[in-house]
Design a protein around this motif. Structure first.
Motif, PDB file in Angstrom:
ATOM      1  N   PHE A   5      44.022  45.738  40.497  1.00  0.00           N
ATOM      2  CA  PHE A   5      43.433  45.058  41.653  1.00  0.00           C
ATOM      3  C   PHE A   5      42.044  44.520  41.317  1.00  0.00           C
ATOM      4  CE2 PHE A   5      46.380  47.603  44.479  1.00  0.00           C
ATOM      5  CZ  PHE A   5      47.087  46.497  44.925  1.00  0.00           C
ATOM      6  N   ALA A  41      46.459  51.036  39.091  1.00  0.00           N
ATOM      7  CA  ALA A  41      46.401  50.242  40.327  1.00  0.00           C
ATOM      8  C   ALA A  41      44.984  49.742  40.584  1.00  0.00           C
ATOM      9  CB  ALA A  41      46.902  51.072  41.505  1.00  0.00           C
ATOM     10  N   LEU A  67      51.685  50.648  43.143  1.00  0.00           N
ATOM     11  CA  LEU A  67      51.591  51.413  44.394  1.00  0.00           C
ATOM     12  C   LEU A  67      52.968  51.905  44.848  1.00  0.00           C
ATOM     13  CD1 LEU A  67      48.909  49.461  46.461  1.00  0.00           C
ATOM     14  CD2 LEU A  67      48.704  51.722  45.417  1.00  0.00           C
ATOM     15  N   ALA A  68      53.992  51.099  44.637  1.00  0.00           N
ATOM     16  CA  ALA A  68      55.350  51.543  44.961  1.00  0.00           C
ATOM     17  C   ALA A  68      55.757  52.714  44.068  1.00  0.00           C
ATOM     18  CB  ALA A  68      56.331  50.385  44.814  1.00  0.00           C
ATOM     19  N   GLY A 104      49.510  45.548  40.885  1.00  0.00           N
ATOM     20  CA  GLY A 104      49.010  46.631  41.723  1.00  0.00           C
ATOM     21  C   GLY A 104      49.995  47.047  42.802  1.00  0.00           C
ATOM     22  N   ILE A 105      50.696  46.070  43.383  1.00  0.00           N
ATOM     23  CA  ILE A 105      51.680  46.387  44.421  1.00  0.00           C
ATOM     24  C   ILE A 105      52.858  47.153  43.825  1.00  0.00           C
ATOM     25  CG2 ILE A 105      53.363  45.352  46.002  1.00  0.00           C
ATOM     26  CD1 ILE A 105      51.248  43.202  46.583  1.00  0.00           C
ATOM     27  N   TRP A 149      47.029  41.432  41.505  1.00  0.00           N
ATOM     28  CA  TRP A 149      47.459  42.130  42.704  1.00  0.00           C
ATOM     29  C   TRP A 149      48.949  42.432  42.702  1.00  0.00           C
ATOM     30  CZ3 TRP A 149      51.091  39.537  45.468  1.00  0.00           C
ATOM     31  CH2 TRP A 149      51.170  38.157  45.242  1.00  0.00           C
ATOM     32  N   TYR A 150      49.744  41.562  42.062  1.00  0.00           N
ATOM     33  CA  TYR A 150      51.190  41.772  42.048  1.00  0.00           C
ATOM     34  C   TYR A 150      51.562  42.998  41.218  1.00  0.00           C
ATOM     35  CZ  TYR A 150      50.049  38.771  38.089  1.00  0.00           C
ATOM     36  OH  TYR A 150      49.444  38.229  36.981  1.00  0.00           O
TER      37      TYR A 150
END
Length: 79
Positions: free
Chosen positions: A51, A47, A63-64, A59-60, A56-57
């Motif tokens: 980032f 992650a 994160l999930a 990374g999201i 960023w996509y």
């Protein structure tokens, strides 16, 4: 980034094997807990790198996955 993703895929396969073995033998819960912590570390690094590189996509999504793995870790710690 490609090397990090390759390591996560390899670690995930090993994790899956330990997960299946933990369902068959209760003595494998402790190694599964340790491997879950290791997977969380891999995902946190991924992650941060994604980032930092502007993905960023990715990374999201990571994160999930971290949220789900942390929830599973708390479940494992209970037992």
């Amino acid at each position: 980034m490609l090397i990090l993703i390759s390591l996560i895929i390899l670690y995930s396969l090993i994790y899956l094997i330990v997960f299946v073995l933990a369902h068959q033998d209760a003595n494998m819960i402790k190694p599964l807990t340790g491997m879950t912590i290791g997977m969380l570390i891999f995902l946190i690094i991924t992650a941060i790198v994604s980032f930092a590189l502007g993905y960023w996509y990715i990374g999201i999504v990571v994160l999930a996955a971290i949220t789900g793995m942390f929830s599973f870790l708390l479940y494992l710690i209970k037992y």
